[in-house]
Design a protein around this motif. Structure first.
Motif, PDB file in Angstrom:
ATOM      1  N   LYS A  39      -2.222   2.900  -4.068  1.00 48.66           N
ATOM      2  CA  LYS A  39      -2.550   1.499  -3.819  1.00 48.66           C
ATOM      3  C   LYS A  39      -3.046   1.394  -2.385  1.00 48.66           C
ATOM      4  O   LYS A  39      -2.377   1.817  -1.444  1.00 48.66           O
ATOM      5  CB  LYS A  39      -1.319   0.636  -4.026  1.00 48.66           C
ATOM      6  CG  LYS A  39      -1.353  -0.748  -3.420  1.00 48.66           C
ATOM      7  CD  LYS A  39      -2.368  -1.648  -4.057  1.00 48.66           C
ATOM      8  CE  LYS A  39      -2.185  -3.096  -3.699  1.00 48.66           C
ATOM      9  NZ  LYS A  39      -2.714  -3.529  -2.425  1.00 48.66           N
ATOM     10  N   THR A  40      -4.269   0.851  -2.212  1.00 50.98           N
ATOM     11  CA  THR A  40      -4.812   0.610  -0.876  1.00 50.98           C
ATOM     12  C   THR A  40      -4.863  -0.881  -0.636  1.00 50.98           C
ATOM     13  O   THR A  40      -4.670  -1.689  -1.539  1.00 50.98           O
ATOM     14  CB  THR A  40      -6.224   1.224  -0.742  1.00 50.98           C
ATOM     15  OG1 THR A  40      -7.065   0.651  -1.726  1.00 50.98           O
ATOM     16  CG2 THR A  40      -6.173   2.731  -0.903  1.00 50.98           C
ATOM     17  N   LYS A  41      -5.177  -1.258   0.595  1.00 53.96           N
ATOM     18  CA  LYS A  41      -5.255  -2.687   0.952  1.00 53.96           C
ATOM     19  C   LYS A  41      -6.349  -3.381   0.204  1.00 53.96           C
ATOM     20  O   LYS A  41      -7.297  -2.890  -0.235  1.00 53.96           O
ATOM     21  CB  LYS A  41      -5.483  -2.837   2.441  1.00 53.96           C
ATOM     22  CG  LYS A  41      -4.315  -2.383   3.237  1.00 53.96           C
ATOM     23  CD  LYS A  41      -4.578  -2.567   4.710  1.00 53.96           C
ATOM     24  CE  LYS A  41      -3.413  -2.023   5.496  1.00 53.96           C
ATOM     25  NZ  LYS A  41      -3.548  -2.182   6.906  1.00 53.96           N
ATOM     26  N   SER A  63       0.846  -1.187   0.000  1.00 52.88           N
ATOM     27  CA  SER A  63       0.000   0.000   0.000  1.00 52.88           C
ATOM     28  C   SER A  63       0.883   1.239   0.000  1.00 52.88           C
ATOM     29  O   SER A  63       1.916   1.277   0.653  1.00 52.88           O
ATOM     30  CB  SER A  63      -0.894   0.020   1.237  1.00 52.88           C
ATOM     31  OG  SER A  63      -1.809  -1.045   1.190  1.00 52.88           O
TER      32      SER A  63
END
Length: 79
Positions: A77-79, A56
């Protein structure tokens, strides 16, 4: 598309037919190049980025045409 993204994202681009080289470089938060993609399709094109190997964070990508940086954008970018 979309941004932020979780599993994958699509980056769209346009390349005129008179170019000789085109490359998309991807960098992490520290500016370290993590990937380089040669672009060969002129006109409208797209790259699909799968995020399975990315932590992330914020990444940048730059489009270089004929050795010149023509655009740089960020992706999250996230989880």
């Amino acid at each position: 598309m979309p941004n932020p993204f979780g599993e994958s994202t699509i980056i769209k681009y346009y390349l005129p037919s008179n170019i000789t080289t085109a490359v998309m470089n991807f960098m992490d938060e520290t500016g370290r190049k993590i990937k380089e993609v040669q672009l060969t399709q002129t006109g409208d094109g797209q790259i699909t980025i799968n995020a399975q190997d990315l932590a992330s964070g914020i990444y940048t990508y730059s489009l270089y045409v004929n050795g010149q940086n023509v655009q740089t954008r960020k992706m999250v970018k996230t989880k």
